[in-house]
Design a protein around this motif. Structure first.
Motif, mmCIF file in Angstrom:
data_model
loop_
_atom_site.group_PDB
_atom_site.id
_atom_site.type_symbol
_atom_site.label_atom_id
_atom_site.label_comp_id
_atom_site.label_asym_id
_atom_site.label_seq_id
_atom_site.Cartn_x
_atom_site.Cartn_y
_atom_site.Cartn_z
ATOM 1 N N GLU A 104 1.802 1.373 -1.741
ATOM 2 C CA GLU A 104 1.592 1.725 -0.228
ATOM 3 C C GLU A 104 1.002 3.102 0.012
ATOM 4 O OE1 GLU A 104 5.164 0.747 1.997
ATOM 5 O OE2 GLU A 104 4.483 -1.111 2.098
ATOM 6 N N GLU A 105 1.758 4.021 -0.962
ATOM 7 C CA GLU A 105 1.014 5.500 -0.860
ATOM 8 C C GLU A 105 -0.356 5.580 -1.169
ATOM 9 O OE1 GLU A 105 2.250 9.676 -2.680
ATOM 10 O OE2 GLU A 105 3.578 7.945 -3.299
ATOM 11 N N LYS A 106 -0.605 4.684 -2.268
ATOM 12 C CA LYS A 106 -1.974 4.793 -2.813
ATOM 13 C C LYS A 106 -2.905 4.441 -1.553
ATOM 14 C CE LYS A 106 -4.799 3.553 -6.691
ATOM 15 N NZ LYS A 106 -5.209 2.975 -8.204
ATOM 16 N N LYS A 109 -3.424 6.680 1.292
ATOM 17 C CA LYS A 109 -4.653 7.557 0.792
ATOM 18 C C LYS A 109 -5.980 6.947 0.789
ATOM 19 C CE LYS A 109 -1.798 10.195 -2.464
ATOM 20 N NZ LYS A 109 -1.448 10.507 -3.714
#
Length: 178
Positions: A104-106, A109
């Motif tokens: 999700e973090e990716k 971004k």
DNA sequence: GGTGTGATTGTTGGT
DNA sequence: ACCAACAATCACACC
């Protein structure tokens, strides 16, 4: 550029296509009847906006990208995209949010970039409305290339102490099963 | 030859 | 607020 098709060829041998029982690739769908509910959204795609940025891949897709490789590694015979989709989706739901977190973090971004592109896209449309779209387009292109902020790689240095300790406690719950 | 399709979920944009 | 469309992928089937 997929111009390297010369070598791929993939042996047109059927064996390559029907490695396992997943060869649904053979039967696309009923020739009659309308396709999916969206009646082949391809219709909409006909607009083909040159500047329209593609939607950022969701966490699931980010995971899928990685999953694809793994899946193909363990199942080099399976070439069906549906196979990866199914397996990926299943595993995705099987994963705890903690595991999905990095994806999700990716994805976040990626989304940030998408938003940025969208901004430029909207601006393009607005400015493009004018007759000076030509020169504008050129300038915009350069500006966008040079105005690339690297804030996304702010932690590319390699911070290892980012462990978030999840499910360390007995409380592993995660998501409701099923 | 080319393009659509199949399957997954998530996300976003549009109405 | 809800719905629909679309994001990648890969080889094949249909036109």
């Amino acid at each position: 550029m997929k111009t390297a098709k010369g070598k791929d060829k993939v042996k047109t041998t059927k064996e390559a296509l029907k490695p396992v029982d997943d060869r649904k690739v053979g039967k696309r769908k009923a020739p009659a009847e309308k396709p999916t509910k969206r009646e082949t959204r391809k219709e909409k795609k006909a607009k083909k906006d040159p500047n329209k940025p593609k939607r950022a891949p969701s966490a699931f897709f980010v995971f899928l990208e990685d999953f694809r490789v793994t899946f193909k590694k363990e199942n080099p015979n399976v070439k069906a995209v549906s196979a990866v989709g199914k397996a990926g989706g299943q595993k995705w739901k099987s994963m705890s949010q903690a595991e999905k977190a990095p994806y999700e973090e990716k994805a976040a971004k990626r989304k940030a970039e998408y938003e940025k592109q969208m901004d430029a896209y909207n601006k393009n449309l607005e400015e493009g409305s004018d007759e000076s779209e030509k020169s504008r387009s050129e300038i915009n292109d350069e500006d966008e290339a040079s105005g690339e902020e690297e804030l996304l790689e702010k932690e590319a240095a390699g911070d290892d102490e980012e462990e978030e300790e999840e499910e360390d406690d007995d409380d592993d719950d995660d998501e409701e099963e099923d």
